[in-house]
Design a protein around this motif. Structure first.
Motif, short mmCIF file in Angstrom:
data_model
loop_
_atom_site.label_atom_id
_atom_site.label_comp_id
_atom_site.label_asym_id
_atom_site.label_seq_id
_atom_site.Cartn_x
_atom_site.Cartn_y
_atom_site.Cartn_z
N THR A 1 -32.15 19.31 28.50
CA THR A 1 -32.60 17.99 28.08
C THR A 1 -31.42 17.07 27.91
O THR A 1 -30.28 17.50 27.74
CB THR A 1 -33.38 18.08 26.76
OG1 THR A 1 -32.50 18.56 25.75
CG2 THR A 1 -34.56 19.04 26.88
N ALA A 2 -31.69 15.76 27.92
CA ALA A 2 -30.61 14.77 27.79
C ALA A 2 -29.84 14.93 26.50
O ALA A 2 -28.60 14.94 26.50
CB ALA A 2 -31.18 13.36 27.91
N PRO A 3 -30.52 15.09 25.33
CA PRO A 3 -29.75 15.25 24.09
C PRO A 3 -28.85 16.49 24.10
O PRO A 3 -27.73 16.45 23.61
CB PRO A 3 -30.84 15.36 23.02
CG PRO A 3 -32.01 14.64 23.60
CD PRO A 3 -31.95 14.95 25.07
N THR A 4 -29.36 17.56 24.70
CA THR A 4 -28.55 18.78 24.78
C THR A 4 -27.31 18.55 25.63
O THR A 4 -26.20 18.98 25.31
CB THR A 4 -29.37 19.94 25.34
OG1 THR A 4 -30.52 20.14 24.52
CG2 THR A 4 -28.54 21.21 25.39
N GLY A 5 -27.49 17.85 26.75
CA GLY A 5 -26.36 17.55 27.62
C GLY A 5 -25.33 16.68 26.95
O GLY A 5 -24.13 16.88 27.09
N ARG B 1 -21.43 17.73 26.15
CA ARG B 1 -20.27 16.94 26.56
C ARG B 1 -19.41 16.55 25.37
O ARG B 1 -18.19 16.53 25.44
CB ARG B 1 -20.74 15.71 27.33
CG ARG B 1 -21.28 16.01 28.73
CD ARG B 1 -21.42 14.75 29.56
NE ARG B 1 -22.42 13.84 28.97
CZ ARG B 1 -23.72 13.89 29.23
NH1 ARG B 1 -24.19 14.81 30.08
NH2 ARG B 1 -24.53 13.03 28.67
N ALA B 2 -20.06 16.22 24.26
CA ALA B 2 -19.32 15.87 23.05
C ALA B 2 -18.52 17.07 22.54
O ALA B 2 -17.36 16.93 22.14
CB ALA B 2 -20.27 15.38 21.96
N ALA B 3 -19.13 18.26 22.59
CA ALA B 3 -18.44 19.47 22.15
C ALA B 3 -17.22 19.75 23.03
O ALA B 3 -16.16 20.17 22.54
CB ALA B 3 -19.40 20.65 22.16
N VAL B 4 -17.38 19.51 24.34
CA VAL B 4 -16.27 19.72 25.26
C VAL B 4 -15.12 18.77 24.95
O VAL B 4 -13.95 19.16 24.95
CB VAL B 4 -16.75 19.55 26.72
CG1 VAL B 4 -15.55 19.49 27.67
CG2 VAL B 4 -17.68 20.69 27.11
N ARG B 5 -15.47 17.51 24.66
CA ARG B 5 -14.42 16.53 24.32
C ARG B 5 -13.72 16.91 23.02
O ARG B 5 -12.50 16.80 22.91
CB ARG B 5 -15.04 15.13 24.23
CG ARG B 5 -15.39 14.51 25.57
CD ARG B 5 -15.63 13.02 25.43
NE ARG B 5 -16.81 12.75 24.60
CZ ARG B 5 -18.05 12.66 25.05
NH1 ARG B 5 -18.29 12.80 26.36
NH2 ARG B 5 -19.06 12.39 24.24
N VAL B 6 -14.50 17.33 22.03
CA VAL B 6 -13.91 17.74 20.75
C VAL B 6 -12.99 18.95 20.96
O VAL B 6 -11.88 19.00 20.41
CB VAL B 6 -15.01 18.07 19.73
CG1 VAL B 6 -14.41 18.75 18.49
CG2 VAL B 6 -15.75 16.80 19.32
N TRP B 7 -13.45 19.90 21.76
CA TRP B 7 -12.63 21.08 22.03
C TRP B 7 -11.31 20.70 22.71
O TRP B 7 -10.24 21.18 22.34
CB TRP B 7 -13.40 22.07 22.90
CG TRP B 7 -12.61 23.26 23.34
CD1 TRP B 7 -12.30 23.61 24.61
CD2 TRP B 7 -12.03 24.26 22.50
NE1 TRP B 7 -11.57 24.77 24.64
CE2 TRP B 7 -11.39 25.20 23.35
CE3 TRP B 7 -12.00 24.46 21.13
CZ2 TRP B 7 -10.72 26.31 22.87
CZ3 TRP B 7 -11.33 25.57 20.63
CH2 TRP B 7 -10.70 26.47 21.50
N GLY B 8 -11.39 19.80 23.67
CA GLY B 8 -10.18 19.34 24.33
C GLY B 8 -9.24 18.64 23.37
O GLY B 8 -8.02 18.83 23.40
N ALA B 9 -9.82 17.82 22.47
CA ALA B 9 -9.00 17.11 21.49
C ALA B 9 -8.31 18.10 20.54
O ALA B 9 -7.14 17.92 20.18
CB ALA B 9 -9.86 16.13 20.70
N VAL B 10 -9.04 19.13 20.13
CA VAL B 10 -8.46 20.15 19.24
C VAL B 10 -7.28 20.84 19.92
O VAL B 10 -6.21 21.05 19.31
CB VAL B 10 -9.53 21.17 18.82
CG1 VAL B 10 -8.87 22.38 18.14
CG2 VAL B 10 -10.54 20.54 17.89
#
Length: 326
Positions: free
Chosen positions: A3-7, A11-20
């Motif tokens: 679903t769109a919210p899951t996607g 993507r937000a989790a991926v960005r946070v992980w990259g930032a960490v």
């Protein structure tokens, strides 16, 4: 079906992980910069730099995680950081080669922790190791009297004092020219000449600069610590071979200590590949143990052995080094 919210959440989790990952690598790069430029003359860097070997080991983690998550740019940056840490730390764990032939001198050093270190245990170690010379730090009058009563050494040069500021030297050979390194030093660092024979004379220093601790009014401060290290004699290529042994309150990651070594000293532990052997604190203190006790000898000598031994009552290990004088 995603679903769109899951996607969006993914993507937000991926960005946070990259930032960490980027922030972790950036923090490690700052540590590297402090270590590289020697910005360790003030709190908290003077205290934290001691733990560089542990940080070097930790630096592998973001590299592995970046590779596993296929963050290639972060992986490259993390790889550079790991290589830089390795250049600083790894050489201490690699022997630099077999020592040359020459006269032998066995040196032992021990910090008593203001007289709390077990005299009987140290005596047992001395009887087994048979050092030619012993330097002692935090030498109190009471500890000195108890140790001297055992008559393990025929000669001594002592500056025993209450508290942590006393030092001394015991030896199997005559000691002359007993004096302090510098009256301006916060701790009384004993220096004397060891006369093994007419041809073999050594200048021995019981090294103990003040620690770079927070209670400046009580003991010292980073600036006073730097001053005490700078007052230790530089290496020499003429006259008696110079040996500095004791608790330097500094590791090879501290720039003031590296500057002292850089005058022409050999660090015995690093030369035999044991430069990461910890020596303090060894009394169940919660701090990770680091390498603050050293045997240095000028470039006219090599080290063939280095070992460290835990002594009850003290937070420092006794260290033993075999030196070969060319």
């Amino acid at each position: 079906m995603t679903t769109a919210p899951t996607g969006v959440a993914r993507r937000a989790a991926v960005r946070v992980w990259g930032a960490v990952l980027w922030l972790t690598v950036a923090g490690l790069a700052v540590w590297l910069l402090v270590r590289a430029v020697g910005y360790d003359h003030r709190t908290p860097f003077a205290q934290l730099v001691s733990f560089t070997p542990y940080v070097a080991l930790f630096s592998l983690l973001p590299l592995v995680l970046a590779l596993l998550s296929r963050r290639w740019k972060v992986s490259v940056a993390a790889g550079v950081v790991v290589l830089a840490f390795g250049a600083f730390v790894v050489p201490r764990a690699i022997p630099s080669g077999a020592p040359s032939d020459g006269a032998r001198l066995r040196v032992m050093a021990f910090n008593t922790k203001i007289g709390a270190g077990s005299v009987p245990e140290l005596a047992t170690l001395i009887r087994r190791e048979k050092p030619d010379v012993l330097t002692v730090q935090e030498l109190t009058p009471e500890w000195a009297a108890e140790f001297a009563a055992l008559r393990l050494f025929p000669y001594s040069a002592l500056r025993a004092l209450p508290g942590a500021s006393g030092t001394g030297i015991w030896a199997r050979y005559p000691l002359t020219d007993n004096r302090t390194v510098d009256p301006k030093s916060g701790f009384d660092q004993t220096v004397a000449r060891l006369q093994v024979s007419d041809e073999r004379v050594y200048e021995v220093v019981s090294a103990h600069p003040r620690p770079p601790i927070f209670q400046a009014a009580e003991f010292g401060s980073p600036s006073r610590w730097v001053g005490d290290i700078s007052r230790l004699p530089a290496a020499s290529t003429s006259g008696p071979v110079r040996v500095l042994a004791g608790d330097f309150n500094a590791s090879l990651d501290h720039s003031p200590f590296r500057e002292l070594v850089g005058t022409g000293y050999v660090d015995a532990a690093a030369e035999v590949g044991k430069g990461l052997v910890p020596t303090w604190p060894m009394n169940a203190n919660k701090a990770p143990p680091v390498t603050l006790d050293h045997v240095l000898v000028d470039s006219r000598a090599d080290a063939s052995r280095f070992d460290a031994y835990t002594i009850a009552g003290s937070d420092h290990r006794a260290i033993v080094a075999d030196l070969v004088i060319r």
